[in-house]
Design an enzyme around this catalytic site. Structure first.
Site, PDB file in Angstrom:
ATOM      1  N   SER A   1       6.811  -0.336  10.153  1.00 24.91           N
ATOM      2  CA  SER A   1       5.435  -0.191   9.663  1.00 24.91           C
ATOM      3  C   SER A   1       5.261   1.205   9.089  1.00 24.91           C
ATOM      4  O   SER A   1       5.865   2.164   9.582  1.00 24.91           O
ATOM      5  CB  SER A   1       4.460  -0.370  10.835  1.00 24.91           C
ATOM      6  N   SER A   2       4.426   1.304   8.074  1.00 21.24           N
ATOM      7  CA  SER A   2       4.138   2.617   7.494  1.00 21.24           C
ATOM      8  C   SER A   2       3.499   3.537   8.531  1.00 21.24           C
ATOM      9  O   SER A   2       3.578   4.757   8.431  1.00 21.24           O
ATOM     10  CB  SER A   2       3.190   2.467   6.298  1.00 21.24           C
TER      11      SER A   2
ATOM     12  N   MET B   1       0.841  -1.199   0.000  1.00 23.13           N
ATOM     13  CA  MET B   1       0.000   0.000   0.000  1.00 23.13           C
ATOM     14  C   MET B   1       0.878   1.251   0.000  1.00 23.13           C
ATOM     15  O   MET B   1       0.422   2.333   0.355  1.00 23.13           O
ATOM     16  CB  MET B   1      -0.940  -0.016   1.199  1.00 23.13           C
TER      17      MET B   1
ATOM     18  N   LEU C   1       6.618   3.134   1.568  1.00 16.86           N
ATOM     19  CA  LEU C   1       7.568   2.020   1.681  1.00 16.86           C
ATOM     20  C   LEU C   1       8.693   2.309   2.673  1.00 16.86           C
ATOM     21  O   LEU C   1       9.138   3.440   2.813  1.00 16.86           O
ATOM     22  CB  LEU C   1       8.154   1.715   0.297  1.00 16.86           C
ATOM     23  N   HIS C   2       9.108   1.229   3.343  1.00 16.83           N
ATOM     24  CA  HIS C   2      10.213   1.302   4.300  1.00 16.83           C
ATOM     25  C   HIS C   2      11.085   0.063   4.110  1.00 16.83           C
ATOM     26  O   HIS C   2      10.804  -0.765   3.220  1.00 16.83           O
ATOM     27  CB  HIS C   2       9.669   1.410   5.729  1.00 16.83           C
TER      28      HIS C   2
ATOM     29  N   HIS D   1       9.378  -3.434   3.619  1.00 19.00           N
ATOM     30  CA  HIS D   1       8.941  -3.717   2.242  1.00 19.00           C
ATOM     31  C   HIS D   1      10.151  -4.046   1.367  1.00 19.00           C
ATOM     32  O   HIS D   1      10.109  -4.973   0.556  1.00 19.00           O
ATOM     33  CB  HIS D   1       8.244  -2.501   1.622  1.00 19.00           C
TER      34      HIS D   1
HETATM   35  P1  AMP Z   1       1.510  -3.002   3.438  1.00 21.11           P
HETATM   36  O1  AMP Z   1       2.065  -1.971   2.521  1.00 21.11           O
HETATM   37  O2  AMP Z   1       1.459  -2.587   4.859  1.00 21.11           O
HETATM   38  O3  AMP Z   1       0.217  -3.593   2.928  1.00 21.11           O
HETATM   39  O4  AMP Z   1       2.560  -4.196   3.406  1.00 21.11           O
HETATM   40  C1  AMP Z   1       2.922  -4.838   2.209  1.00 21.11           C
HETATM   41  C2  AMP Z   1       3.628  -6.119   2.545  1.00 21.11           C
HETATM   42  O5  AMP Z   1       4.818  -5.825   3.253  1.00 21.11           O
HETATM   43  C3  AMP Z   1       2.791  -7.052   3.434  1.00 21.11           C
HETATM   44  O6  AMP Z   1       2.993  -8.392   3.022  1.00 21.11           O
HETATM   45  C4  AMP Z   1       3.375  -6.806   4.800  1.00 21.11           C
HETATM   46  O7  AMP Z   1       3.224  -7.900   5.669  1.00 21.11           O
HETATM   47  C5  AMP Z   1       4.831  -6.578   4.441  1.00 21.11           C
HETATM   48  N1  AMP Z   1       5.500  -5.845   5.512  1.00 21.11           N
HETATM   49  C6  AMP Z   1       5.182  -4.635   6.022  1.00 21.11           C
HETATM   50  N2  AMP Z   1       6.004  -4.312   7.045  1.00 21.11           N
HETATM   51  C7  AMP Z   1       6.871  -5.358   7.176  1.00 21.11           C
HETATM   52  C8  AMP Z   1       7.948  -5.664   8.063  1.00 21.11           C
HETATM   53  N3  AMP Z   1       8.327  -4.803   9.022  1.00 21.11           N
HETATM   54  N4  AMP Z   1       8.583  -6.835   7.897  1.00 21.11           N
HETATM   55  C9  AMP Z   1       8.213  -7.722   6.946  1.00 21.11           C
HETATM   56  N5  AMP Z   1       7.207  -7.501   6.084  1.00 21.11           N
HETATM   57  C10 AMP Z   1       6.533  -6.348   6.198  1.00 21.11           C
END
Ligand code: AMP
Length: 280
Positions: free
Chosen positions: A186-187, A30, A33-34, A37
């Protein structure tokens, strides 16, 4: 790197690569990004001929409109980061490329996996997740798709969705990427006050202490009581902490070496909802 905004352009393009025998790794995100991701994207780059990253804030998975509105959007920087690490393609669609006007999430039967934890506190969330990931899988048609164990319940949902929708893709779970102080990236962390950002590693510290208690012979109930009491004396508000099996995500009564188990936590730091988990 090429940015696609239309699946009608992306899908045939990827199909041609697959006809040439190329493998495609895919990471749905979503945005905002960090390094968490990026750790998934790097794994995909290492394991596939080409890597696609999607950036799409999916409206059907937000049960709280304010949360959707406040979700951080940093597309320019996201594209810069993905270019730097060597991602090949980005899919950045408008909502209208994936949803018809007024379309709502498909209602799935996940045999209860979608009703506990995040499903209990965010009703309809996983129908929205499964709906969009099915659409994304059909648009990209990847060989492998990468998901972070930070959202462990989401991985179980995707695995079930793929079976039900008969989508041919390998779902690859990836370990949680943490800051040096233990905080799961986390975002949402970028919305923490500096004070809460400094305090937030507390969540992982408590999870590690919980595992240590299990290793000393404590029961799941005793471990849960410890976490609840510890949070009651902290600056964080605990939404839930539960210990479940990794398959059906049902609470366990006893630790059994034959069954993989995990502790799942959600806590609020101010109005920011933080999620984490740990294997027991
Ligand atoms: P999101 O953008 O939050 O929907 O995350 C996209 C993908 O990145 C999802 O599969 C999340 O589980 C993964 N993700 C987000 N933060 C982390 C993290 N700190 N470590 C590993 N995977 C992550």
């Amino acid at each position: 790197m090429v940015v696609f905004t239309e699946k009608d352009k992306l899908t045939p393009f990827i199909q041609n690569l697959k006809k040439e025998g190329k493998t495609i790794g895919f990471l749905p995100t979503m945005g905002a990004l960090h390094d968490g991701h990026l750790s998934l994207a790097k794994a995909s780059i290492a394991q596939n001929d080409y890597t696609v990253v999607s950036i799409f804030v999916n409206p059907t998975q937000f049960n709280n409109p304010e949360d959707l509105e406040k979700y951080p959007r940093t597309e320019e920087n996201d594209i810069k980061l993905l270019t730097e690490i060597g991602v090949d393609f980005v899919y950045l669609p408008p909502v209208s490329d994936l949803y018809n006007k007024g379309e709502v999430a498909k209602v799935y039967d996940f045999d209860g996996i979608d009703k506990v934890m995040e499903g209990e506190f965010r009703p309809g969330h996983f129908d929205g997740v499964a709906t969009v990931v099915a659409k994304l899988f059909r648009a990209v048609n990847p060989t492998k798709a990468y998901f972070g164990e930070k959202d462990f319940q989401q991985i179980r949902i995707i695995q079930e969705m793929v079976k039900q929708e008969q989508i041919d893709v390998e779902v690859v779970p990836m370990p949680i990427f943490r800051a040096d102080n233990g905080l799961a990236l986390s975002s949402r962390n970028m919305r923490l006050t500096s004070e809460n950002l400094e305090a937030a590693p507390f969540i992982y510290q408590v999870l590690k202490e919980a595992v240590a208690l299990k290793n000393k012979g404590k029961t799941p109930t005793e471990v849960i009581d410890f976490v609840k009491e510890t949070f009651a004396q902290s600056a964080f508000e605990l939404e839930y902490f539960t210990i479940t099996d990794e398959e059906k995500l049902q609470p366990i009564d006893t630790f059994n070496t034959d069954v993989k188990t995990r502790g799942f936590i959600v806590a609020y730091a101010g109005d920011i909802r933080l999620i984490d988990n740990i294997q027991f």
